[in-house]
Design a protein around this motif. Structure first.
Motif, PDB file in Angstrom:
ATOM      1  N   MET A 118       0.845  -1.177   0.000  1.00  9.19           N
ATOM      2  CA  MET A 118       0.000   0.000   0.000  1.00  9.19           C
ATOM      3  C   MET A 118       0.886   1.235   0.000  1.00  9.19           C
ATOM      4  N   TYR A 119       0.572   2.156  -0.882  1.00  9.28           N
ATOM      5  CA  TYR A 119       1.312   3.416  -0.959  1.00  9.28           C
ATOM      6  C   TYR A 119       0.775   4.410   0.062  1.00  9.28           C
ATOM      7  N   VAL A 120       1.675   5.198   0.611  1.00  9.23           N
ATOM      8  CA  VAL A 120       1.352   6.268   1.559  1.00  9.23           C
ATOM      9  C   VAL A 120       2.225   7.463   1.206  1.00  9.23           C
ATOM     10  N   TYR A 121       2.000   8.583   1.886  1.00  6.35           N
ATOM     11  CA  TYR A 121       2.925   9.710   1.707  1.00  6.35           C
ATOM     12  C   TYR A 121       3.375  10.215   3.058  1.00  6.35           C
ATOM     13  N   ILE A 122       4.578  10.778   3.055  1.00  9.02           N
ATOM     14  CA  ILE A 122       5.159  11.338   4.266  1.00  9.02           C
ATOM     15  C   ILE A 122       5.657  12.745   3.974  1.00  9.02           C
ATOM     16  N   GLU A 123       5.696  13.572   5.001  1.00  9.55           N
ATOM     17  CA  GLU A 123       6.357  14.872   4.878  1.00  9.55           C
ATOM     18  C   GLU A 123       7.843  14.580   4.975  1.00  9.55           C
ATOM     19  N   SER A 124       8.540  14.712   3.862  1.00  7.98           N
ATOM     20  CA  SER A 124       9.925  14.261   3.824  1.00  7.98           C
ATOM     21  C   SER A 124      10.951  15.367   3.985  1.00  7.98           C
ATOM     22  N   GLU A 125      10.535  16.601   3.767  1.00  6.52           N
ATOM     23  CA  GLU A 125      11.509  17.695   3.850  1.00  6.52           C
ATOM     24  C   GLU A 125      10.778  19.003   4.118  1.00  6.52           C
ATOM     25  N   ARG A 126      11.376  19.801   4.975  1.00 10.11           N
ATOM     26  CA  ARG A 126      10.856  21.139   5.261  1.00 10.11           C
ATOM     27  C   ARG A 126      12.050  22.077   5.208  1.00 10.11           C
TER      28      ARG A 126
ATOM     29  N   ASN B  30       8.114  19.314   1.228  1.00 10.91           N
ATOM     30  CA  ASN B  30       8.097  18.285   0.202  1.00 10.91           C
ATOM     31  C   ASN B  30       7.410  17.052   0.778  1.00 10.91           C
ATOM     32  N   TYR B  31       6.556  16.451  -0.018  1.00 13.24           N
ATOM     33  CA  TYR B  31       5.861  15.231   0.373  1.00 13.24           C
ATOM     34  C   TYR B  31       6.312  14.117  -0.560  1.00 13.24           C
ATOM     35  N   THR B  32       6.747  13.006   0.015  1.00 14.27           N
ATOM     36  CA  THR B  32       7.221  11.880  -0.785  1.00 14.27           C
ATOM     37  C   THR B  32       6.222  10.743  -0.700  1.00 14.27           C
ATOM     38  N   VAL B  33       5.855  10.228  -1.863  1.00 18.15           N
ATOM     39  CA  VAL B  33       4.954   9.090  -1.985  1.00 18.15           C
ATOM     40  C   VAL B  33       5.808   7.834  -2.096  1.00 18.15           C
ATOM     41  N   GLY B  34       5.409   6.795  -1.427  1.00 14.96           N
ATOM     42  CA  GLY B  34       6.136   5.543  -1.497  1.00 14.96           C
ATOM     43  C   GLY B  34       5.471   4.482  -0.650  1.00 14.96           C
TER      44      GLY B  34
ATOM     45  N   ALA C 215      -1.786  13.030  -1.882  1.00 16.47           N
ATOM     46  CA  ALA C 215      -2.943  12.170  -1.609  1.00 16.47           C
ATOM     47  C   ALA C 215      -3.555  11.657  -2.906  1.00 16.47           C
ATOM     48  N   GLY C 216      -3.623  12.505  -3.921  1.00 14.62           N
ATOM     49  CA  GLY C 216      -4.139  12.073  -5.214  1.00 14.62           C
ATOM     50  C   GLY C 216      -3.269  11.001  -5.845  1.00 14.62           C
ATOM     51  N   ARG C 217      -1.957  11.170  -5.760  1.00 13.00           N
ATOM     52  CA  ARG C 217      -1.022  10.185  -6.301  1.00 13.00           C
ATOM     53  C   ARG C 217      -1.149   8.858  -5.556  1.00 13.00           C
ATOM     54  N   VAL C 218      -1.254   8.926  -4.229  1.00 12.52           N
ATOM     55  CA  VAL C 218      -1.426   7.723  -3.408  1.00 12.52           C
ATOM     56  C   VAL C 218      -2.713   7.004  -3.802  1.00 12.52           C
ATOM     57  N   ALA C 219      -3.800   7.749  -3.949  1.00 11.03           N
ATOM     58  CA  ALA C 219      -5.079   7.141  -4.320  1.00 11.03           C
ATOM     59  C   ALA C 219      -4.957   6.433  -5.668  1.00 11.03           C
TER      60      ALA C 219
ATOM     61  N   LYS D 225      -7.524   3.517  -6.658  1.00  6.30           N
ATOM     62  CA  LYS D 225      -8.827   4.178  -6.502  1.00  6.30           C
ATOM     63  C   LYS D 225      -9.330   4.615  -7.869  1.00  6.30           C
ATOM     64  N   PRO D 226     -10.551   4.242  -8.226  1.00  8.55           N
ATOM     65  CA  PRO D 226     -11.086   4.671  -9.528  1.00  8.55           C
ATOM     66  C   PRO D 226     -11.356   6.174  -9.552  1.00  8.55           C
TER      67      PRO D 226
END
Length: 56
Positions: free
Chosen positions: A1-9, A20-24, A45-49, A54-55
């Protein structure tokens, strides 16, 4: 399952902050596997969906 994290500020010399938010996903051993970077939580969130099937 893909999620996103706040990876850099970051904050520049004028005080502007960027995030920056990283999806992975986390592999079975618990290692983070990045897939892409996004500039907003909505974009991430859109990329994760989409990656999670998600249709539209």
């Amino acid at each position: 399952m893909y999620v996103y994290i706040e990876s850099e500020r970051a904050r520049d010399s004028e005080g502007f902050s960027s995030v920056n938010y990283t999806v992975g996903f986390y592999d079975p051993s618990g290692k983070w596997r990045p897939e892409s970077d996004c500039g907003s939580p909505e974009e991430a969130a859109g990329r994760v969906a989409w990656l999670n099937g998600k249709p539209d």
